[in-house]
Motif scaffolding. Sequence first.
Motif, PDB file in Angstrom:
ATOM      1  N   VAL A  34       4.685  -5.763  -0.483  1.00 20.39           N
ATOM      2  CA  VAL A  34       4.235  -4.353  -0.849  1.00 20.39           C
ATOM      3  C   VAL A  34       4.449  -4.682  -2.501  1.00 20.39           C
ATOM      4  N   GLY A  35       3.821  -3.944  -3.157  1.00 22.86           N
ATOM      5  CA  GLY A  35       4.132  -4.191  -4.608  1.00 22.86           C
ATOM      6  C   GLY A  35       3.500  -2.992  -5.837  1.00 22.86           C
ATOM      7  N   TRP A  36       3.705  -2.910  -6.928  1.00 25.07           N
ATOM      8  CA  TRP A  36       3.288  -2.193  -7.865  1.00 25.07           C
ATOM      9  C   TRP A  36       2.858  -2.835  -9.237  1.00 25.07           C
ATOM     10  N   PHE A  37       1.695  -2.517  -9.476  1.00 26.66           N
ATOM     11  CA  PHE A  37       0.941  -2.828 -10.767  1.00 26.66           C
ATOM     12  C   PHE A  37       0.785  -1.761 -11.603  1.00 26.66           C
ATOM     13  N   ARG A  38       0.401  -2.282 -12.846  1.00 27.35           N
ATOM     14  CA  ARG A  38       0.143  -0.853 -13.956  1.00 27.35           C
ATOM     15  C   ARG A  38      -0.735  -1.507 -14.791  1.00 27.35           C
ATOM     16  N   GLN A  39      -1.783  -0.390 -15.150  1.00 23.55           N
ATOM     17  CA  GLN A  39      -2.666  -0.775 -16.262  1.00 23.55           C
ATOM     18  C   GLN A  39      -2.755   0.164 -17.360  1.00 23.55           C
ATOM     19  N   ALA A  40      -2.325  -0.371 -18.576  1.00 22.57           N
ATOM     20  CA  ALA A  40      -2.257   0.688 -19.668  1.00 22.57           C
ATOM     21  C   ALA A  40      -3.814   0.511 -20.474  1.00 22.57           C
ATOM     22  N   PRO A  41      -3.895   1.659 -21.211  1.00 25.33           N
ATOM     23  CA  PRO A  41      -5.032   1.850 -21.866  1.00 25.33           C
ATOM     24  C   PRO A  41      -5.592   0.727 -22.683  1.00 25.33           C
ATOM     25  N   GLY A  42      -6.507   0.046 -22.449  1.00 20.25           N
ATOM     26  CA  GLY A  42      -7.209  -1.022 -23.157  1.00 20.25           C
ATOM     27  C   GLY A  42      -6.477  -2.422 -22.934  1.00 20.25           C
ATOM     28  N   LYS A  43      -5.928  -2.496 -21.776  1.00 18.28           N
ATOM     29  CA  LYS A  43      -5.323  -3.630 -21.430  1.00 18.28           C
ATOM     30  C   LYS A  43      -5.573  -3.888 -19.893  1.00 18.28           C
ATOM     31  N   GLU A  44      -5.168  -5.339 -19.610  1.00 17.53           N
ATOM     32  CA  GLU A  44      -5.319  -5.757 -18.284  1.00 17.53           C
ATOM     33  C   GLU A  44      -4.435  -5.076 -17.146  1.00 17.53           C
ATOM     34  N   ARG A  45      -4.563  -5.139 -16.091  1.00 14.91           N
ATOM     35  CA  ARG A  45      -3.585  -4.904 -15.070  1.00 14.91           C
ATOM     36  C   ARG A  45      -2.627  -5.663 -14.993  1.00 14.91           C
ATOM     37  N   GLU A  46      -1.348  -5.415 -14.982  1.00 10.62           N
ATOM     38  CA  GLU A  46      -0.313  -6.510 -14.995  1.00 10.62           C
ATOM     39  C   GLU A  46       0.736  -6.041 -13.657  1.00 10.62           C
ATOM     40  N   PHE A  47       1.273  -7.001 -13.091  1.00 12.07           N
ATOM     41  CA  PHE A  47       2.196  -7.000 -12.223  1.00 12.07           C
ATOM     42  C   PHE A  47       3.492  -6.290 -12.493  1.00 12.07           C
ATOM     43  N   VAL A  48       4.275  -5.383 -11.813  1.00 10.41           N
ATOM     44  CA  VAL A  48       5.445  -4.551 -12.017  1.00 10.41           C
ATOM     45  C   VAL A  48       6.251  -5.201 -11.217  1.00 10.41           C
ATOM     46  N   ALA A  49       6.140  -4.996  -9.937  1.00 13.32           N
ATOM     47  CA  ALA A  49       7.349  -5.143  -8.979  1.00 13.32           C
ATOM     48  C   ALA A  49       6.783  -5.588  -7.462  1.00 13.32           C
ATOM     49  N   GLY A  50       7.672  -6.348  -6.785  1.00 11.10           N
ATOM     50  CA  GLY A  50       6.956  -6.737  -5.487  1.00 11.10           C
ATOM     51  C   GLY A  50       8.358  -6.840  -4.569  1.00 11.10           C
ATOM     52  N   LEU A  51       7.954  -6.833  -3.338  1.00 11.73           N
ATOM     53  CA  LEU A  51       8.708  -7.075  -2.199  1.00 11.73           C
ATOM     54  C   LEU A  51       8.058  -7.872  -1.107  1.00 11.73           C
ATOM     55  N   THR A  52       8.746  -9.100  -0.610  1.00 13.46           N
ATOM     56  CA  THR A  52       8.360  -9.652   0.315  1.00 13.46           C
ATOM     57  C   THR A  52       7.921  -9.139   1.760  1.00 13.46           C
ATOM     58  N   ASP A  90       5.455   2.508 -21.419  1.00 12.69           N
ATOM     59  CA  ASP A  90       5.314   2.664 -19.977  1.00 12.69           C
ATOM     60  C   ASP A  90       4.199   3.621 -19.455  1.00 12.69           C
ATOM     61  N   THR A  91       3.501   4.216 -20.440  1.00 10.73           N
ATOM     62  CA  THR A  91       2.475   4.759 -20.100  1.00 10.73           C
ATOM     63  C   THR A  91       1.252   3.902 -19.655  1.00 10.73           C
ATOM     64  N   ALA A  92       0.724   4.159 -18.444  1.00 13.74           N
ATOM     65  CA  ALA A  92      -0.017   3.339 -17.842  1.00 13.74           C
ATOM     66  C   ALA A  92      -0.721   4.076 -16.471  1.00 13.74           C
ATOM     67  N   VAL A  93      -1.472   3.836 -15.799  1.00 12.00           N
ATOM     68  CA  VAL A  93      -2.153   3.970 -14.320  1.00 12.00           C
ATOM     69  C   VAL A  93      -1.351   3.032 -13.402  1.00 12.00           C
ATOM     70  N   TYR A  94      -0.365   3.409 -12.738  1.00 13.86           N
ATOM     71  CA  TYR A  94       0.437   2.695 -11.866  1.00 13.86           C
ATOM     72  C   TYR A  94      -0.424   2.541 -10.428  1.00 13.86           C
ATOM     73  N   TYR A  95      -0.417   1.418 -10.012  1.00 21.37           N
ATOM     74  CA  TYR A  95      -1.205   1.233  -8.548  1.00 21.37           C
ATOM     75  C   TYR A  95      -0.158   0.521  -7.448  1.00 21.37           C
ATOM     76  N   CYS A  96      -0.473   1.033  -6.208  1.00 20.25           N
ATOM     77  CA  CYS A  96       0.352   0.283  -5.257  1.00 20.25           C
ATOM     78  C   CYS A  96      -0.505  -0.654  -4.516  1.00 20.25           C
ATOM     79  N   ALA A  97       0.045  -2.100  -4.204  1.00 23.46           N
ATOM     80  CA  ALA A  97      -0.764  -2.893  -3.331  1.00 23.46           C
ATOM     81  C   ALA A  97      -0.143  -3.401  -2.384  1.00 23.46           C
TER      82      ALA A  97
END
Length: 122
Positions: A34-52, A90-97
């Motif tokens: 499980v993990g979290w990613f985020r995408q800030a305005p005008g930027k690509e989505r990036e990895f934030v954190a994850g757990l095996t 840190d302003t961004a859309v945060y996604y769970c994956a």
Amino acid sequence: QVQLVESGGGLLQAGGSLRLSCAASGRPLSQYAVGWFRQAPGKEREFVAGLTWSDTRTCYADSLKGRITISRDDAKNTVALQMNSLRLEDTAVYYCAIQLYGGCSLSEPDSWGQGTQVTVSS
């Protein structure tokens, strides 16, 4: 098919904290990384954190280490992200994956949530 729904975003002040939650339905999360990613305005989505999926190993984005903590509760089928000392960037859309039998970096997520907006103001 696993459905993921994030919650906990909103308008927050710099220096404050937030806790995002991701609720999964459809299948148990116990076999998923499980993990979290985020995408800030005008930027690509990036990895934030994850757990095996198999143990408690965690991965964090280098730029965020020390400010974030990811956790999972397989009994409740939820994933959480705690972020402290919020910054404007840190302003961004945060996604769970999730990724079936994945490592903590979730190189190829199988499912994504719809995202939750986090806006940090000064």
